[in-house]
Write a protein that holds these residues in place. Structure first.
Motif, PDB file in Angstrom:
ATOM      1  N   HIS A 173       0.703  -1.384   0.268  1.00  0.00           N
ATOM      2  CA  HIS A 173       0.351   0.489  -0.125  1.00  0.00           C
ATOM      3  C   HIS A 173       0.759   0.695   0.248  1.00  0.00           C
ATOM      4  O   HIS A 173       1.551   1.533   1.116  1.00  0.00           O
ATOM      5  N   LEU A 174       0.465   1.819  -0.904  1.00  0.00           N
ATOM      6  CA  LEU A 174       0.949   3.423  -0.830  1.00  0.00           C
ATOM      7  C   LEU A 174       0.419   4.661  -0.538  1.00  0.00           C
ATOM      8  O   LEU A 174      -1.081   3.986  -0.499  1.00  0.00           O
ATOM      9  N   PRO A 175       0.906   5.221   0.312  1.00  0.00           N
ATOM     10  CA  PRO A 175      -0.350   6.415   0.675  1.00  0.00           C
ATOM     11  C   PRO A 175      -1.164   7.396  -1.149  1.00  0.00           C
ATOM     12  O   PRO A 175      -0.559   7.371  -1.813  1.00  0.00           O
ATOM     13  N   ASP A 176      -2.200   8.155  -0.677  1.00  0.00           N
ATOM     14  CA  ASP A 176      -2.880   7.902  -1.192  1.00  0.00           C
ATOM     15  C   ASP A 176      -3.070   9.195  -1.988  1.00  0.00           C
ATOM     16  O   ASP A 176      -2.464  10.213  -1.351  1.00  0.00           O
ATOM     17  N   ALA A 177      -2.185   9.225  -3.459  1.00  0.00           N
ATOM     18  CA  ALA A 177      -2.260  10.581  -4.328  1.00  0.00           C
ATOM     19  C   ALA A 177      -3.004  11.018  -4.641  1.00  0.00           C
ATOM     20  O   ALA A 177      -2.291  11.693  -5.211  1.00  0.00           O
ATOM     21  N   SER A 178      -3.753  11.043  -4.905  1.00  0.00           N
ATOM     22  CA  SER A 178      -5.471  11.602  -4.803  1.00  0.00           C
ATOM     23  C   SER A 178      -5.009  12.854  -5.489  1.00  0.00           C
ATOM     24  O   SER A 178      -5.528  13.705  -6.242  1.00  0.00           O
ATOM     25  N   MET A 179      -4.716  13.568  -4.365  1.00  0.00           N
ATOM     26  CA  MET A 179      -4.745  15.261  -3.859  1.00  0.00           C
ATOM     27  C   MET A 179      -3.982  15.729  -5.030  1.00  0.00           C
ATOM     28  O   MET A 179      -3.608  16.179  -5.767  1.00  0.00           O
ATOM     29  N   ALA A 180      -2.123  14.983  -4.691  1.00  0.00           N
ATOM     30  CA  ALA A 180      -1.871  15.188  -6.510  1.00  0.00           C
ATOM     31  C   ALA A 180      -1.546  14.669  -7.533  1.00  0.00           C
ATOM     32  O   ALA A 180      -1.620  15.795  -8.093  1.00  0.00           O
ATOM     33  N   VAL A 181      -2.489  13.502  -7.578  1.00  0.00           N
ATOM     34  CA  VAL A 181      -3.002  13.355  -9.053  1.00  0.00           C
ATOM     35  C   VAL A 181      -4.068  14.870  -9.242  1.00  0.00           C
ATOM     36  O   VAL A 181      -3.905  15.551 -10.700  1.00  0.00           O
ATOM     37  N   PHE A 182      -4.903  15.371  -8.601  1.00  0.00           N
ATOM     38  CA  PHE A 182      -5.303  16.525  -8.970  1.00  0.00           C
ATOM     39  C   PHE A 182      -4.614  17.833  -9.579  1.00  0.00           C
ATOM     40  O   PHE A 182      -4.926  18.546 -10.331  1.00  0.00           O
ATOM     41  N   PHE A 183      -3.423  17.766  -8.426  1.00  0.00           N
ATOM     42  CA  PHE A 183      -2.823  19.120  -8.841  1.00  0.00           C
ATOM     43  C   PHE A 183      -2.242  18.365 -10.387  1.00  0.00           C
ATOM     44  O   PHE A 183      -2.355  19.869 -11.315  1.00  0.00           O
ATOM     45  N   LEU A 184      -1.400  17.568 -10.860  1.00  0.00           N
ATOM     46  CA  LEU A 184      -0.796  17.358 -11.770  1.00  0.00           C
ATOM     47  C   LEU A 184      -2.096  17.123 -12.712  1.00  0.00           C
ATOM     48  O   LEU A 184      -1.600  17.351 -14.076  1.00  0.00           O
ATOM     49  N   GLY A 185      -3.327  16.866 -12.814  1.00  0.00           N
ATOM     50  CA  GLY A 185      -3.980  17.110 -13.957  1.00  0.00           C
ATOM     51  C   GLY A 185      -4.255  18.170 -13.801  1.00  0.00           C
ATOM     52  O   GLY A 185      -4.341  18.574 -15.229  1.00  0.00           O
ATOM     53  N   GLY A 186      -4.658  19.253 -13.017  1.00  0.00           N
ATOM     54  CA  GLY A 186      -4.796  21.038 -13.672  1.00  0.00           C
ATOM     55  C   GLY A 186      -3.183  20.991 -14.068  1.00  0.00           C
ATOM     56  O   GLY A 186      -4.002  21.810 -15.401  1.00  0.00           O
ATOM     57  N   LEU A 187      -1.893  20.905 -13.733  1.00  0.00           N
ATOM     58  CA  LEU A 187      -0.563  21.535 -14.144  1.00  0.00           C
ATOM     59  C   LEU A 187      -0.598  21.131 -16.237  1.00  0.00           C
ATOM     60  O   LEU A 187      -0.575  21.490 -16.856  1.00  0.00           O
ATOM     61  N   TYR A 188      -1.189  18.933 -16.589  1.00  0.00           N
ATOM     62  CA  TYR A 188      -0.509  18.619 -16.870  1.00  0.00           C
ATOM     63  C   TYR A 188      -2.058  18.684 -18.178  1.00  0.00           C
ATOM     64  O   TYR A 188      -1.845  19.173 -19.386  1.00  0.00           O
ATOM     65  N   LEU A 189      -3.012  18.131 -17.532  1.00  0.00           N
ATOM     66  CA  LEU A 189      -4.055  18.045 -18.781  1.00  0.00           C
ATOM     67  C   LEU A 189      -5.513  19.236 -18.619  1.00  0.00           C
ATOM     68  O   LEU A 189      -5.843  19.276 -19.464  1.00  0.00           O
ATOM     69  N   ARG A 190      -5.484  20.071 -18.001  1.00  0.00           N
ATOM     70  CA  ARG A 190      -5.731  21.321 -18.354  1.00  0.00           C
ATOM     71  C   ARG A 190      -7.602  21.191 -18.975  1.00  0.00           C
ATOM     72  O   ARG A 190      -8.589  22.169 -18.109  1.00  0.00           O
ATOM     73  N   ARG A 191      -8.035  20.267 -18.837  1.00  0.00           N
ATOM     74  CA  ARG A 191      -9.569  20.305 -19.170  1.00  0.00           C
ATOM     75  C   ARG A 191     -10.530  19.709 -18.432  1.00  0.00           C
ATOM     76  O   ARG A 191     -10.607  19.536 -17.514  1.00  0.00           O
ATOM     77  N   HIS A 192     -11.968  20.842 -17.563  1.00  0.00           N
ATOM     78  CA  HIS A 192     -12.781  21.010 -17.220  1.00  0.00           C
ATOM     79  C   HIS A 192     -13.368  19.440 -17.306  1.00  0.00           C
ATOM     80  O   HIS A 192     -13.957  18.456 -15.890  1.00  0.00           O
ATOM     81  N   TRP A 193     -13.373  18.783 -18.803  1.00  0.00           N
ATOM     82  CA  TRP A 193     -14.080  17.478 -17.893  1.00  0.00           C
ATOM     83  C   TRP A 193     -13.343  16.238 -17.552  1.00  0.00           C
ATOM     84  O   TRP A 193     -14.147  15.133 -17.175  1.00  0.00           O
ATOM     85  N   THR A 194     -12.476  16.470 -17.978  1.00  0.00           N
ATOM     86  CA  THR A 194     -11.281  16.059 -17.154  1.00  0.00           C
ATOM     87  C   THR A 194     -11.305  15.621 -16.166  1.00  0.00           C
ATOM     88  O   THR A 194     -10.882  14.913 -15.155  1.00  0.00           O
ATOM     89  N   PHE A 195     -11.519  16.842 -15.619  1.00  0.00           N
ATOM     90  CA  PHE A 195     -11.976  17.539 -13.478  1.00  0.00           C
ATOM     91  C   PHE A 195     -12.729  16.198 -13.270  1.00  0.00           C
ATOM     92  O   PHE A 195     -12.634  15.785 -11.945  1.00  0.00           O
ATOM     93  N   VAL A 196     -13.770  16.734 -14.310  1.00  0.00           N
ATOM     94  CA  VAL A 196     -15.102  15.944 -13.696  1.00  0.00           C
ATOM     95  C   VAL A 196     -15.219  14.660 -13.913  1.00  0.00           C
ATOM     96  O   VAL A 196     -15.704  14.335 -12.547  1.00  0.00           O
ATOM     97  N   ALA A 197     -14.727  14.035 -14.392  1.00  0.00           N
ATOM     98  CA  ALA A 197     -13.773  12.558 -14.329  1.00  0.00           C
ATOM     99  C   ALA A 197     -13.568  12.443 -13.124  1.00  0.00           C
ATOM    100  O   ALA A 197     -12.971  11.352 -12.959  1.00  0.00           O
ATOM    101  N   MET A 198     -12.136  12.982 -13.001  1.00  0.00           N
ATOM    102  CA  MET A 198     -11.224  12.472 -11.816  1.00  0.00           C
ATOM    103  C   MET A 198     -12.088  12.639 -10.689  1.00  0.00           C
ATOM    104  O   MET A 198     -12.373  11.574 -10.031  1.00  0.00           O
ATOM    105  N   VAL A 199     -12.966  13.400 -10.430  1.00  0.00           N
ATOM    106  CA  VAL A 199     -13.773  13.287  -9.293  1.00  0.00           C
ATOM    107  C   VAL A 199     -14.406  12.536  -9.465  1.00  0.00           C
ATOM    108  O   VAL A 199     -14.362  11.696  -8.339  1.00  0.00           O
ATOM    109  N   LEU A 200     -15.562  12.132 -10.325  1.00  0.00           N
ATOM    110  CA  LEU A 200     -16.219  10.751 -10.242  1.00  0.00           C
ATOM    111  C   LEU A 200     -15.853   9.271 -10.148  1.00  0.00           C
ATOM    112  O   LEU A 200     -16.346   8.434  -9.812  1.00  0.00           O
ATOM    113  N   LEU A 201     -14.420   9.176 -11.494  1.00  0.00           N
ATOM    114  CA  LEU A 201     -13.473   8.667 -10.409  1.00  0.00           C
ATOM    115  C   LEU A 201     -13.221   8.143  -8.763  1.00  0.00           C
ATOM    116  O   LEU A 201     -13.279   6.818  -8.112  1.00  0.00           O
TER     117      LEU A 201
END
Length: 192
Positions: free
Chosen positions: A33-61
Protein backbone atom coordinates in the motif's frame (compact mmCIF):
# COMPACT_ATOMS: atom_id res chain seq x y z
CA UNK A 1 3.94 24.83 -21.45
CA UNK A 2 1.99 23.98 -24.55
CA UNK A 3 -1.05 21.75 -24.34
CA UNK A 4 -0.30 18.06 -24.76
CA UNK A 5 -0.94 16.29 -28.04
CA UNK A 6 -3.88 13.88 -28.10
CA UNK A 7 -1.76 10.75 -27.61
CA UNK A 8 0.32 12.30 -24.81
CA UNK A 9 -2.82 13.63 -23.15
CA UNK A 10 -4.42 10.17 -23.20
CA UNK A 11 -1.25 8.46 -21.97
CA UNK A 12 -0.79 10.88 -19.07
CA UNK A 13 -4.48 10.73 -18.19
CA UNK A 14 -4.27 6.92 -18.01
CA UNK A 15 -1.15 7.17 -15.83
CA UNK A 16 -2.89 9.54 -13.41
CA UNK A 17 -5.98 7.34 -13.31
CA UNK A 18 -3.79 4.29 -12.62
CA UNK A 19 -1.93 6.11 -9.83
CA UNK A 20 -5.21 7.15 -8.21
CA UNK A 21 -6.62 3.62 -8.44
CA UNK A 22 -3.40 2.06 -7.13
CA UNK A 23 -3.16 4.37 -4.12
CA UNK A 24 -6.75 5.24 -3.21
CA UNK A 25 -7.42 2.19 -1.06
CA UNK A 26 -5.62 -0.90 0.21
CA UNK A 27 -6.72 -3.34 -2.48
CA UNK A 28 -3.20 -4.85 -2.75
CA UNK A 29 -2.87 -5.35 1.01
CA UNK A 30 -0.79 -3.55 3.63
CA UNK A 31 2.60 -4.67 2.29
CA UNK A 32 2.14 -2.95 -1.07
CA UNK A 33 0.00 0.00 0.00
CA UNK A 34 1.26 3.41 -1.02
CA UNK A 35 -0.15 6.60 0.52
CA UNK A 36 -3.12 8.10 -1.31
CA UNK A 37 -1.89 10.17 -4.24
CA UNK A 38 -5.29 11.65 -5.10
CA UNK A 39 -4.51 15.22 -4.06
CA UNK A 40 -1.25 15.22 -6.03
CA UNK A 41 -3.08 13.67 -9.00
CA UNK A 42 -5.53 16.57 -9.00
CA UNK A 43 -2.74 19.16 -8.99
CA UNK A 44 -0.81 17.33 -11.72
CA UNK A 45 -3.99 16.85 -13.73
CA UNK A 46 -4.59 20.58 -13.67
CA UNK A 47 -0.98 21.28 -14.55
CA UNK A 48 -0.78 18.89 -17.51
CA UNK A 49 -4.29 17.92 -18.62
CA UNK A 50 -6.14 21.18 -17.86
CA UNK A 51 -9.48 20.24 -19.45
CA UNK A 52 -12.55 20.82 -17.31
CA UNK A 53 -14.24 17.57 -18.34
CA UNK A 54 -11.14 15.67 -17.18
CA UNK A 55 -11.46 17.27 -13.76
CA UNK A 56 -15.09 16.12 -13.56
CA UNK A 57 -14.09 12.62 -14.68
CA UNK A 58 -11.38 12.46 -12.00
CA UNK A 59 -13.82 13.58 -9.28
CA UNK A 60 -16.26 10.88 -10.40
CA UNK A 61 -13.44 8.33 -10.35
CA UNK A 62 -12.51 9.35 -6.79
CA UNK A 63 -16.13 8.98 -5.65
CA UNK A 64 -16.46 5.62 -7.41
CA UNK A 65 -13.26 4.36 -5.78
CA UNK A 66 -14.50 5.45 -2.38
CA UNK A 67 -17.80 3.67 -2.97
CA UNK A 68 -16.02 0.45 -3.99
CA UNK A 69 -13.66 0.75 -1.01
CA UNK A 70 -16.52 1.12 1.45
CA UNK A 71 -18.94 -1.31 -0.20
CA UNK A 72 -16.57 -4.13 -1.12
CA UNK A 73 -13.11 -3.65 0.41
CA UNK A 74 -14.12 -3.14 4.03
CA UNK A 75 -12.88 0.45 4.30
CA UNK A 76 -14.62 2.43 7.06
CA UNK A 77 -17.23 5.00 6.08
CA UNK A 78 -16.23 7.25 9.01
CA UNK A 79 -15.28 10.12 6.68
CA UNK A 80 -18.46 9.98 4.61
CA UNK A 81 -20.52 12.77 6.14
CA UNK A 82 -22.03 16.02 4.92
CA UNK A 83 -18.43 17.23 4.67
CA UNK A 84 -17.75 14.72 1.88
CA UNK A 85 -19.65 17.08 -0.43
CA UNK A 86 -16.78 19.56 0.01
CA UNK A 87 -14.18 17.22 -1.49
CA UNK A 88 -14.82 18.40 -5.06
CA UNK A 89 -14.00 21.93 -3.85
CA UNK A 90 -10.80 20.67 -2.20
CA UNK A 91 -9.89 18.87 -5.44
CA UNK A 92 -10.75 21.97 -7.49
CA UNK A 93 -8.33 24.09 -5.46
CA UNK A 94 -5.52 21.75 -6.55
CA UNK A 95 -6.65 21.21 -10.14
CA UNK A 96 -7.22 24.87 -10.93
CA UNK A 97 -4.02 25.97 -9.19
CA UNK A 98 -2.15 23.59 -11.49
CA UNK A 99 -4.15 24.78 -14.47
CA UNK A 100 -3.44 28.41 -13.57
CA UNK A 101 0.31 27.76 -13.33
CA UNK A 102 0.55 25.53 -16.44
CA UNK A 103 1.35 28.32 -18.95
CA UNK A 104 4.37 29.28 -16.82
CA UNK A 105 5.98 25.82 -16.96
CA UNK A 106 8.89 25.36 -19.32
CA UNK A 107 12.02 23.23 -19.19
CA UNK A 108 13.75 25.51 -16.70
CA UNK A 109 14.35 24.54 -13.11
CA UNK A 110 12.87 27.81 -11.83
CA UNK A 111 9.51 27.16 -13.49
CA UNK A 112 9.39 23.69 -11.96
CA UNK A 113 10.34 25.13 -8.59
CA UNK A 114 7.49 27.60 -9.06
CA UNK A 115 5.14 24.69 -9.82
CA UNK A 116 6.27 23.06 -6.58
CA UNK A 117 5.56 26.28 -4.66
CA UNK A 118 2.10 26.60 -6.21
CA UNK A 119 1.43 22.96 -5.35
CA UNK A 120 2.46 23.60 -1.75
CA UNK A 121 0.13 26.58 -1.37
CA UNK A 122 -2.71 24.77 -3.13
CA UNK A 123 -2.23 21.69 -0.94
CA UNK A 124 -2.45 23.83 2.21
CA UNK A 125 -5.66 25.45 0.98
CA UNK A 126 -7.09 22.11 -0.17
CA UNK A 127 -6.34 20.55 3.21
CA UNK A 128 -7.99 23.48 4.96
CA UNK A 129 -11.15 22.90 2.89
CA UNK A 130 -11.28 19.11 3.34
CA UNK A 131 -10.18 18.99 6.97
CA UNK A 132 -12.12 22.08 8.00
CA UNK A 133 -15.35 20.87 6.44
CA UNK A 134 -14.92 17.46 8.08
CA UNK A 135 -14.26 18.96 11.49
CA UNK A 136 -16.93 21.67 11.46
CA UNK A 137 -19.67 19.97 9.39
CA UNK A 138 -18.95 16.25 9.73
CA UNK A 139 -20.88 15.74 12.94
CA UNK A 140 -18.12 13.58 14.42
CA UNK A 141 -17.21 16.01 17.21
CA UNK A 142 -19.83 16.77 19.86
CA UNK A 143 -18.81 20.35 20.55
CA UNK A 144 -16.30 21.53 17.98
CA UNK A 145 -14.12 24.45 18.99
CA UNK A 146 -11.13 26.24 17.55
CA UNK A 147 -8.54 24.84 19.98
CA UNK A 148 -9.44 21.24 19.17
CA UNK A 149 -9.61 22.03 15.47
CA UNK A 150 -6.14 23.59 15.47
CA UNK A 151 -4.72 20.60 17.34
CA UNK A 152 -6.23 18.22 14.76
CA UNK A 153 -5.00 20.45 11.96
CA UNK A 154 -1.46 20.14 13.28
CA UNK A 155 -1.94 16.41 13.85
CA UNK A 156 -3.01 15.56 10.30
CA UNK A 157 -1.73 18.49 8.23
CA UNK A 158 1.96 17.53 8.07
CA UNK A 159 1.19 13.98 6.93
CA UNK A 160 -1.18 15.24 4.25
CA UNK A 161 1.32 17.84 3.06
CA UNK A 162 4.25 15.43 3.06
CA UNK A 163 2.34 12.86 1.02
CA UNK A 164 0.91 15.28 -1.53
CA UNK A 165 4.10 17.27 -1.98
CA UNK A 166 6.26 14.14 -2.23
CA UNK A 167 4.22 12.85 -5.16
CA UNK A 168 4.30 16.27 -6.83
CA UNK A 169 8.09 16.49 -6.33
CA UNK A 170 8.61 13.08 -7.93
CA UNK A 171 6.42 14.07 -10.89
CA UNK A 172 8.28 17.36 -11.38
CA UNK A 173 11.66 15.59 -11.24
CA UNK A 174 10.37 13.16 -13.88
CA UNK A 175 9.22 16.15 -15.92
CA UNK A 176 12.74 17.63 -15.75
CA UNK A 177 14.42 14.33 -16.67
CA UNK A 178 12.09 13.69 -19.62
CA UNK A 179 12.47 17.29 -20.86
CA UNK A 180 16.26 17.04 -20.64
CA UNK A 181 16.27 13.71 -22.50
CA UNK A 182 13.98 15.12 -25.21
CA UNK A 183 16.18 18.20 -25.55
CA UNK A 184 19.35 16.10 -25.81
CA UNK A 185 17.71 13.84 -28.38
CA UNK A 186 16.59 16.81 -30.47
CA UNK A 187 20.10 18.31 -30.33
CA UNK A 188 21.62 14.97 -31.36
CA UNK A 189 19.23 14.64 -34.31
CA UNK A 190 20.02 18.19 -35.39
CA UNK A 191 23.75 17.42 -35.45
CA UNK A 192 23.24 14.25 -37.52
Amino acid sequence: MKALSGSRFNALWLVLVAVMIATRFKHFGDMLHLPDASMAVFFLGGLYLRRHWTFVAMVLLAVALDWVSISYAGVSDFCVTLAYSFLPLAYAVLWYAGRWYAPRVDQGALSLLGAFGVALVAAVLSFAVSNGSFYWLGGRYAQPHMTEYLSRLWQWGPLFMRTTISYVAVALVLHAVIARMASASAAHEKEA
